[in-house]
Write an enzyme that holds these catalytic residues in place. Structure first.
Site, PDB file in Angstrom:
ATOM      1  N   ASN A  24      19.885  42.966  42.283  1.00  0.00           N
ATOM      2  CA  ASN A  24      20.744  42.440  43.356  1.00  0.00           C
ATOM      3  C   ASN A  24      20.657  40.923  43.546  1.00  0.00           C
ATOM      4  O   ASN A  24      21.096  40.405  44.566  1.00  0.00           O
ATOM      5  CB  ASN A  24      20.443  43.157  44.684  1.00  0.00           C
ATOM      6  CG  ASN A  24      19.011  42.900  45.134  1.00  0.00           C
ATOM      7  OD1 ASN A  24      18.220  42.288  44.408  1.00  0.00           O
ATOM      8  ND2 ASN A  24      18.668  43.349  46.337  1.00  0.00           N
ATOM      9  N   ASP A  30      13.438  45.358  40.958  1.00  0.00           N
ATOM     10  CA  ASP A  30      13.575  46.439  41.939  1.00  0.00           C
ATOM     11  C   ASP A  30      13.890  47.768  41.257  1.00  0.00           C
ATOM     12  O   ASP A  30      14.038  47.834  40.029  1.00  0.00           O
ATOM     13  CB  ASP A  30      14.666  46.065  42.960  1.00  0.00           C
ATOM     14  CG  ASP A  30      15.910  45.537  42.267  1.00  0.00           C
ATOM     15  OD1 ASP A  30      16.315  46.134  41.266  1.00  0.00           O
ATOM     16  OD2 ASP A  30      16.459  44.497  42.714  1.00  0.00           O
ATOM     17  N   ASP A  99       1.151  54.471  41.541  1.00  0.00           N
ATOM     18  CA  ASP A  99      -0.122  53.808  41.793  1.00  0.00           C
ATOM     19  C   ASP A  99      -0.648  54.261  43.153  1.00  0.00           C
ATOM     20  O   ASP A  99       0.100  54.276  44.130  1.00  0.00           O
ATOM     21  CB  ASP A  99       0.096  52.292  41.809  1.00  0.00           C
ATOM     22  CG  ASP A  99      -0.987  51.543  41.085  1.00  0.00           C
ATOM     23  OD1 ASP A  99      -2.166  51.752  41.442  1.00  0.00           O
ATOM     24  OD2 ASP A  99      -0.675  50.762  40.184  1.00  0.00           O
ATOM     25  N   ASP A 201      -6.216  53.163  41.768  1.00  0.00           N
ATOM     26  CA  ASP A 201      -6.736  51.807  41.786  1.00  0.00           C
ATOM     27  C   ASP A 201      -8.222  51.762  42.161  1.00  0.00           C
ATOM     28  O   ASP A 201      -8.642  52.420  43.115  1.00  0.00           O
ATOM     29  CB  ASP A 201      -5.933  51.015  42.835  1.00  0.00           C
ATOM     30  CG  ASP A 201      -6.165  49.523  42.751  1.00  0.00           C
ATOM     31  OD1 ASP A 201      -5.928  48.966  41.670  1.00  0.00           O
ATOM     32  OD2 ASP A 201      -6.571  48.924  43.763  1.00  0.00           O
ATOM     33  N   GLU A 256      -8.503  53.852  37.391  1.00  0.00           N
ATOM     34  CA  GLU A 256      -8.877  52.539  36.881  1.00  0.00           C
ATOM     35  C   GLU A 256     -10.384  52.440  37.023  1.00  0.00           C
ATOM     36  O   GLU A 256     -10.923  52.755  38.089  1.00  0.00           O
ATOM     37  CB  GLU A 256      -8.196  51.430  37.690  1.00  0.00           C
ATOM     38  CG  GLU A 256      -8.431  50.070  37.072  1.00  0.00           C
ATOM     39  CD  GLU A 256      -8.390  48.915  38.073  1.00  0.00           C
ATOM     40  OE1 GLU A 256      -8.266  47.775  37.636  1.00  0.00           O
ATOM     41  OE2 GLU A 256      -8.497  49.161  39.292  1.00  0.00           O
ATOM     42  N   HIS A 329      -1.292  44.610  34.065  1.00  0.00           N
ATOM     43  CA  HIS A 329      -0.861  43.548  34.977  1.00  0.00           C
ATOM     44  C   HIS A 329      -2.013  42.647  35.449  1.00  0.00           C
ATOM     45  O   HIS A 329      -1.787  41.724  36.220  1.00  0.00           O
ATOM     46  CB  HIS A 329      -0.183  44.181  36.192  1.00  0.00           C
ATOM     47  CG  HIS A 329      -1.133  45.042  36.971  1.00  0.00           C
ATOM     48  ND1 HIS A 329      -1.671  46.209  36.453  1.00  0.00           N
ATOM     49  CD2 HIS A 329      -1.685  44.893  38.191  1.00  0.00           C
ATOM     50  CE1 HIS A 329      -2.508  46.717  37.335  1.00  0.00           C
ATOM     51  NE2 HIS A 329      -2.539  45.946  38.396  1.00  0.00           N
ATOM     52  N   ASP A 330      -3.248  42.943  35.032  1.00  0.00           N
ATOM     53  CA  ASP A 330      -4.408  42.148  35.468  1.00  0.00           C
ATOM     54  C   ASP A 330      -5.013  41.275  34.373  1.00  0.00           C
ATOM     55  O   ASP A 330      -5.945  40.508  34.658  1.00  0.00           O
ATOM     56  CB  ASP A 330      -5.537  43.072  35.945  1.00  0.00           C
ATOM     57  CG  ASP A 330      -5.214  43.781  37.242  1.00  0.00           C
ATOM     58  OD1 ASP A 330      -4.419  43.253  38.035  1.00  0.00           O
ATOM     59  OD2 ASP A 330      -5.776  44.883  37.460  1.00  0.00           O
TER      60      ASP A 330
HETATM   61  O1  ISL Z   1     -13.029  44.370  36.973  1.00  0.00           O
HETATM   62  C1  ISL Z   1     -12.323  43.419  37.011  1.00  0.00           C
HETATM   63  C2  ISL Z   1     -12.626  42.222  36.230  1.00  0.00           C
HETATM   64  O2  ISL Z   1     -13.675  42.430  35.393  1.00  0.00           O
HETATM   65  C3  ISL Z   1     -11.120  43.332  37.815  1.00  0.00           C
HETATM   66  O3  ISL Z   1     -10.057  42.872  37.038  1.00  0.00           O
HETATM   67  C4  ISL Z   1     -10.746  44.599  38.525  1.00  0.00           C
HETATM   68  O4  ISL Z   1     -10.591  45.632  37.626  1.00  0.00           O
HETATM   69  C5  ISL Z   1      -9.465  44.442  39.197  1.00  0.00           C
HETATM   70  O5  ISL Z   1      -9.451  43.305  39.990  1.00  0.00           O
HETATM   71  C6  ISL Z   1      -9.094  45.647  40.026  1.00  0.00           C
HETATM   72  O6  ISL Z   1      -7.729  45.714  39.894  1.00  0.00           O
HETATM   73  C7  ISL Z   1      -6.964  46.530  40.705  1.00  0.00           C
HETATM   74  O7  ISL Z   1      -7.219  46.363  42.079  1.00  0.00           O
HETATM   75  C8  ISL Z   1      -6.906  45.095  42.657  1.00  0.00           C
HETATM   76  C9  ISL Z   1      -5.524  44.587  42.246  1.00  0.00           C
HETATM   77  O8  ISL Z   1      -5.435  43.232  42.570  1.00  0.00           O
HETATM   78  C10 ISL Z   1      -5.253  44.773  40.781  1.00  0.00           C
HETATM   79  O9  ISL Z   1      -3.966  44.357  40.451  1.00  0.00           O
HETATM   80  C11 ISL Z   1      -5.499  46.218  40.475  1.00  0.00           C
HETATM   81  O10 ISL Z   1      -5.156  46.575  39.165  1.00  0.00           O
HETATM   82  C12 ISL Z   1      -6.978  45.277  44.131  1.00  0.00           C
HETATM   83  O11 ISL Z   1      -6.171  46.341  44.517  1.00  0.00           O
HETATM   84 CA    CA Z   2      16.008  42.533  43.719  1.00  0.00          CA
END
Ligand code: ISL
Ligand code: CA
Length: 551
Positions: A24, A30, A99, A201, A256, A329-330
């Site tokens: 949008n 989105d 998630d 998470d 995770e 994504h991390d």
């Molecule tokens: O363990 C880590 C580094 O060695 C971290 O990357 C850890 O795994 C991570 O920060 C946890 O990630 C998850 O929870 C966070 C969020 O910011 C992340 O995007 C998510 O994947 C808090 O919710």
């Molecule tokens: Ca949008």
């Protein structure tokens, strides 16, 4: 051989909704954008999607700070659209994993807003961890994952609350049975809508060491494993969730796993444990981190990298199951971190695809890897959006680092490397949005994009497509055994996948130098990253699958 399950056969595609496709023009990806791209997703061949959080959130940590677990963030769309997406995916035979972020909530969640009320009989007080300070400071020396103290003081209450992540992510107190019932309600709400499971998470962090003793902060990975994760009641809590809710649905869960070591893994995913189906271990994600963690880089050790796959496979054995990945994504883009994102970008992206798609464990592909998207380097700290990057910037500046010095660290390890918009074509903003994207597009989009990859028959996208189809057609890659074939060449990684009636040998050159081709008599080439092969040499980043032939 392990028992059959749909989730072992899954090929997961992880979508970071904010960056996938904006329908949008507000610059934010989105649900409508995902709906537009279902043909694309189906064409890739994946059969399961994991969506990063799309719930109501002030977005301090892009949705990992949830203020309402029961509603969709208006930026992403509506509940009707969510239901439409779920039905559309199911119509195409694609499953959806959501998630689940319940180690902490947002500080704007009504639970926390109520919890801050200083009255003695406040029923929400124990939803979070409130402690008195020590010597005018926080209750202990714990450091947040995002830098700085893991405690924040609230004047009205004259107490500190615990947050392992940002100050806007207070940790929920799982000791409180009411909190656990709230979590079960959240689980049921989404499962009753028909979703196919959860990615959980930081799940090993939900049980705290209640003495709140000081940690030895000289090694952050050690703190994660021994202090923040694997607390005394973690298995009890997970078993309770499984017994009361999860076991009643035909779904999968993937945890995770920060702090989950090889020795501990099967306590979470062992068949008879009644906890989770699989985990993402993070050991290889820390392979180039020094004792300070992410922004304390050390050189990559390739032998250690290979060894980790072998050791983890052994650790899981026939008891438990892993989901395998090289980026999410991390962490940085896999081709930039483990491959070569310059001269051999195409070759190394294909080779890494072959690695995760021939490994034992459920492969998880982060959006954009299928076209070899790379890390990004912005000119100014102002261009970065990630709360972790911004927090550490403040801390490193206080320690005397210049902006330029810090930017060098961020372009190696920062999380925004993987959060730039999907590169669909070479039009303005890469076809991600008609507006202004919430984070800049990677300038390499002019030649790294989906349209380009669709055109070229030897593209990374087409290789992923073929490799995924090949995995789906050869169940030995899912259920067969994994055995390393030892080689003395540092850059070669060779292993067998074997079942009663099939036997494949995978030969990967994890490097930009060509190396002698190992002895392979009795094997015939069936699939490879390179069209042409030299009989004597394995080319840079060349990967091949050989089949054992009868003699
Ligand atoms: O363990 C880590 C580094 O060695 C971290 O990357 C850890 O795994 C991570 O920060 C946890 O990630 C998850 O929870 C966070 C969020 O910011 C992340 O995007 C998510 O994947 C808090 O919710
Ligand atoms: Ca949008």
């Amino acid at each position: 051989m392990s028992e059959k399950s749909w989730w072992k056969e899954a090929i997961i595609y992880q979508i970071y909704p904010r960056s996938f496709r904006d329908s949008n023009g507000d610059g934010i990806g989105d649900l409508g954008g995902i709906l537009e791209k279902l043909d694309y997703i189906e064409r890739l061949g994946i059969n399961t999607i994991w969506l990063n959080p799309i719930y109501q959130s002030p977005n301090d940590d892009n949705g990992y700070d949830i203020s309402d677990y029961y509603s969709i963030h208006p930026e992403y769309g509506t509940m009707d659209q969510f239901e439409e997406l779920l039905a559309a995916l199911h119509g195409r035979g694609i499953r959806l994993i959501m998630d689940l972020v319940v180690n902490h909530s947002s500080d704007e969640h009504e639970w926390f807003v109520n919890s801050k009320d200083p009255r003695e009989d406040n029923p929400y007080h124990d939803y979070y961890f409130w402690r008195k300070g020590k010597n005018g400071g926080p209750p202990n020396n714990w450091q947040s994952f995002f830098g700085g103290p893991a405690w924040t003081y609230v004047v009205e209450k004259d107490a500190w609350y615990l947050h392992l992540f940002s100050t806007k992510q207070p940790d929920l107190n799982w000791e409180n049975p009411r909190v656990r019932e709230e979590v079960k309600d959240v689980l049921r709400f989404w499962l009753d809508k028909g979703i196919d499971g959860f990615r959980m998470d930081v799940i090993p962090c939900i049980s705290k060491n209640l003495e709140f003793a000081d940690a030895d902060n000289s090694d952050f990975a050690h703190v994660i494993e021994y202090v923040y994760s694997n607390g005394p009641r973690v298995h009890e809590f997970l078993q309770e969730m499984h017994r009361d809710v999860l076991s009643k649905y035909n779904i999968m869960t993937v945890g995770e796993g920060p702090g989950i070591s090889q020795e501990r893994a099967n306590l979470y995913v062992g068949k008879s444990r009644g906890e989770l189906d699989m985990i993402f271990h993070l050991e290889h994600m820390g392979i180039d981190h020094g004792p300070g963690g992410r922004f304390d880089p050390k050189p990559m050790d390739l032998s250690a990298f290979k060894q980790l796959w072998v050791e983890w496979d052994k650790a899981m054995g026939d008891e438990g199951w892993l989901s395998v990945f090289l980026d999410n994504h991390d962490f940085p883009r896999m081709v930039s971190r483990f491959g070569d994102d310059q001269q051999y970008r195409v070759e190394s992206a294909k080779l890494l695809a072959m690695l995760i798609l021939t490994m034992r464990g459920t492969p998880c592909i982060y959006f954009g890897s299928e076209i070899g998207m790379t890390n990004v380097s912005f000119d100014s700290i102002e261009d970065y959006r990630d709360v972790e990057t911004r927090n550490f910037y403040r801390i490193f500046r206080e320690k005397g680092l210049s902006e330029q010095e810090f930017l060098r660290l961020v372009e190696q390890q920062g999380r925004d490397n993987v959060r730039t918009p999907m590169q669909w074509d070479n039009s303005t903003h890469a076809g991600f949005t008609t507006g202004t994207p919430w984070i800049q597009v990677n300038p390499r989009y002019t030649h790294i994009n989906v349209a380009q990859d669709h055109k070229a028959s030897d593209s990374i996208f087409h290789f992923y497509q073929e490799m995924i189809a090949w995995r789906k057609a050869h169940s030995v890659l899912v259920y067969g055994s994994f055995t390393e074939v030892v080689t003395d060449h540092e850059h070669l990684f060779i292993y067998d996948r074997k079942s009663v009636d099939e036997h494949y040998r995978i030969v990967l050159n994890l490097g930009s130098e060509q190396v002698s081709r190992p002895e392979l008599s009795g094997f015939a080439l069936v699939f490879g990253t390179h069209e042409e092969q030299d009989p004597d040499l394995v080319g840079p980043w060349e990967g091949s699958i050989y089949q054992k032939i009868e003699v």
